[in-house]
Design a protein around this motif. Structure first.
Motif, PDB file in Angstrom:
ATOM      1  N   SER A 126       0.830  -1.211   0.000  1.00  0.00           N
ATOM      2  CA  SER A 126       0.000   0.000   0.000  1.00  0.00           C
ATOM      3  C   SER A 126       0.859   1.253   0.000  1.00  0.00           C
ATOM      4  O   SER A 126       0.551   2.236  -0.685  1.00  0.00           O
ATOM      5  N   ALA A 127       1.937   1.228   0.784  1.00  0.00           N
ATOM      6  CA  ALA A 127       2.840   2.380   0.816  1.00  0.00           C
ATOM      7  C   ALA A 127       3.449   2.622  -0.561  1.00  0.00           C
ATOM      8  O   ALA A 127       3.582   3.774  -0.997  1.00  0.00           O
ATOM      9  N   LEU A 128       3.795   1.550  -1.250  1.00  0.00           N
ATOM     10  CA  LEU A 128       4.342   1.685  -2.606  1.00  0.00           C
ATOM     11  C   LEU A 128       3.301   2.284  -3.554  1.00  0.00           C
ATOM     12  O   LEU A 128       3.615   3.156  -4.367  1.00  0.00           O
ATOM     13  N   ALA A 129       2.063   1.841  -3.435  1.00  0.00           N
ATOM     14  CA  ALA A 129       0.990   2.337  -4.302  1.00  0.00           C
ATOM     15  C   ALA A 129       0.679   3.803  -4.011  1.00  0.00           C
ATOM     16  O   ALA A 129       0.353   4.570  -4.922  1.00  0.00           O
ATOM     17  N   ASP A 130       0.776   4.207  -2.738  1.00  0.00           N
ATOM     18  CA  ASP A 130       0.470   5.589  -2.342  1.00  0.00           C
ATOM     19  C   ASP A 130       1.558   6.563  -2.781  1.00  0.00           C
ATOM     20  O   ASP A 130       1.281   7.752  -2.944  1.00  0.00           O
ATOM     21  N   GLY A 131       2.760   6.057  -2.947  1.00  0.00           N
ATOM     22  CA  GLY A 131       3.863   6.936  -3.343  1.00  0.00           C
ATOM     23  C   GLY A 131       4.217   7.911  -2.247  1.00  0.00           C
ATOM     24  O   GLY A 131       3.948   7.691  -1.070  1.00  0.00           O
ATOM     25  N   GLY A 132       4.802   9.004  -2.650  1.00  0.00           N
ATOM     26  CA  GLY A 132       5.187  10.015  -1.669  1.00  0.00           C
ATOM     27  C   GLY A 132       6.213   9.456  -0.700  1.00  0.00           C
ATOM     28  O   GLY A 132       7.061   8.657  -1.051  1.00  0.00           O
ATOM     29  N   GLY A 133       6.088   9.870   0.535  1.00  0.00           N
ATOM     30  CA  GLY A 133       7.050   9.453   1.545  1.00  0.00           C
ATOM     31  C   GLY A 133       6.617   8.245   2.333  1.00  0.00           C
ATOM     32  O   GLY A 133       7.236   7.920   3.347  1.00  0.00           O
ATOM     33  N   GLU A 134       5.546   7.558   1.897  1.00  0.00           N
ATOM     34  CA  GLU A 134       5.030   6.421   2.672  1.00  0.00           C
ATOM     35  C   GLU A 134       6.015   5.257   2.747  1.00  0.00           C
ATOM     36  O   GLU A 134       6.128   4.619   3.788  1.00  0.00           O
ATOM     37  N   VAL A 135       6.716   5.002   1.664  1.00  0.00           N
ATOM     38  CA  VAL A 135       7.699   3.909   1.681  1.00  0.00           C
ATOM     39  C   VAL A 135       8.830   4.255   2.634  1.00  0.00           C
ATOM     40  O   VAL A 135       9.254   3.414   3.448  1.00  0.00           O
ATOM     41  N   LEU A 136       9.288   5.516   2.571  1.00  0.00           N
ATOM     42  CA  LEU A 136      10.351   5.951   3.472  1.00  0.00           C
ATOM     43  C   LEU A 136       9.904   5.812   4.925  1.00  0.00           C
ATOM     44  O   LEU A 136      10.656   5.290   5.762  1.00  0.00           O
ATOM     45  N   LYS A 137       8.697   6.245   5.240  1.00  0.00           N
ATOM     46  CA  LYS A 137       8.173   6.122   6.610  1.00  0.00           C
ATOM     47  C   LYS A 137       8.132   4.660   7.036  1.00  0.00           C
ATOM     48  O   LYS A 137       8.528   4.310   8.150  1.00  0.00           O
ATOM     49  N   TYR A 138       7.637   3.796   6.154  1.00  0.00           N
ATOM     50  CA  TYR A 138       7.553   2.365   6.474  1.00  0.00           C
ATOM     51  C   TYR A 138       8.935   1.803   6.800  1.00  0.00           C
ATOM     52  O   TYR A 138       9.127   1.116   7.802  1.00  0.00           O
ATOM     53  N   LEU A 139       9.911   2.128   5.948  1.00  0.00           N
ATOM     54  CA  LEU A 139      11.263   1.607   6.129  1.00  0.00           C
ATOM     55  C   LEU A 139      11.950   2.227   7.345  1.00  0.00           C
ATOM     56  O   LEU A 139      12.722   1.536   8.040  1.00  0.00           O
ATOM     57  N   GLN A 140      11.663   3.491   7.647  1.00  0.00           N
ATOM     58  CA  GLN A 140      12.236   4.118   8.840  1.00  0.00           C
ATOM     59  C   GLN A 140      11.728   3.438  10.108  1.00  0.00           C
ATOM     60  O   GLN A 140      12.508   3.154  11.024  1.00  0.00           O
ATOM     61  N   VAL A 141      10.432   3.170  10.161  1.00  0.00           N
ATOM     62  CA  VAL A 141       9.861   2.484  11.325  1.00  0.00           C
ATOM     63  C   VAL A 141      10.511   1.108  11.479  1.00  0.00           C
ATOM     64  O   VAL A 141      10.878   0.698  12.584  1.00  0.00           O
ATOM     65  N   ALA A 142      10.676   0.408  10.362  1.00  0.00           N
ATOM     66  CA  ALA A 142      11.300  -0.923  10.413  1.00  0.00           C
ATOM     67  C   ALA A 142      12.756  -0.832  10.874  1.00  0.00           C
ATOM     68  O   ALA A 142      13.200  -1.644  11.700  1.00  0.00           O
TER      69      ALA A 142
END
Length: 163
Positions: A126-142
């Motif tokens: 979903s983060a990939l589909a949403d684009g923007g900074g969502e992938v970065l946020k996901y990976l930062q949390v991880a």
């Protein structure tokens, strides 16, 4: 009795696995814990259900995920794998027979852990589909969560006996 006959006099008539006659389970557990610690292992006293639930995430799920990652590699991609793939899938090289038994014996807990992983993969998708900074946020949390996990694991290690 049977233990004396079985031991053929090698342990003075005692079962070498059981310790002193009349020994309590607590004392036997203490000796087992001391043995594993002497070998440099971390020891956690858990009930069987708690052990199976926790290990389904910390041991069994990583193995299942590594096996699935290996199986998902498309033809032609093997030549392009490198350190990340090797590091992530190292445990998939373990004994298939042994791991089939482990995963099957803890199937309910492993199934639950797999559901959690699928939810996380869906969140990343979903983060990939949403684009923007969502992938970065996901990976930062991880990344931050992994640092905390590894810090706890490192703090739990016994001192190295060779130091």
């Amino acid at each position: 009795g049977g233990e004396q006959q079985r031991d053929h006099g090698q342990s003075g008539g005692r079962d070498p696995r059981a310790g002193e006659p009349g020994d309590s389970r607590a004392a036997a557990a203490e000796r087992a814990e001391a043995f594993w610690k002497a070998l440099g292992m971390r020891v956690a006293r858990l009930g069987a259900k708690e052990h199976d639930a926790l290990l389904s995430f910390s041991s069994h799920l990583p193995h299942a995920a590594a096996a699935a990652l290996v199986r998902s590699l498309p033809p032609g991609a093997a030549e392009l794998t490198a350190g990340g793939f090797a590091d992530t899938t190292r445990v998939a090289a373990g004994s298939p027979e042994m791991w089939a038994e482990i995963l099957s014996a803890n199937a309910d807990n492993v199934g639950s852990a797999l559901n959690d992983l699928i939810r996380e993969l869906s969140a990343l998708q979903s983060a990939l589909a949403d684009g923007g900074g969502e992938v970065l946020k996901y990976l930062q949390v991880a990344s931050e969560a992994r640092a905390r996990i590894m810090e706890k694991a490192s703090a739990a290690k016994p001192p190295d006996p060779s130091d």
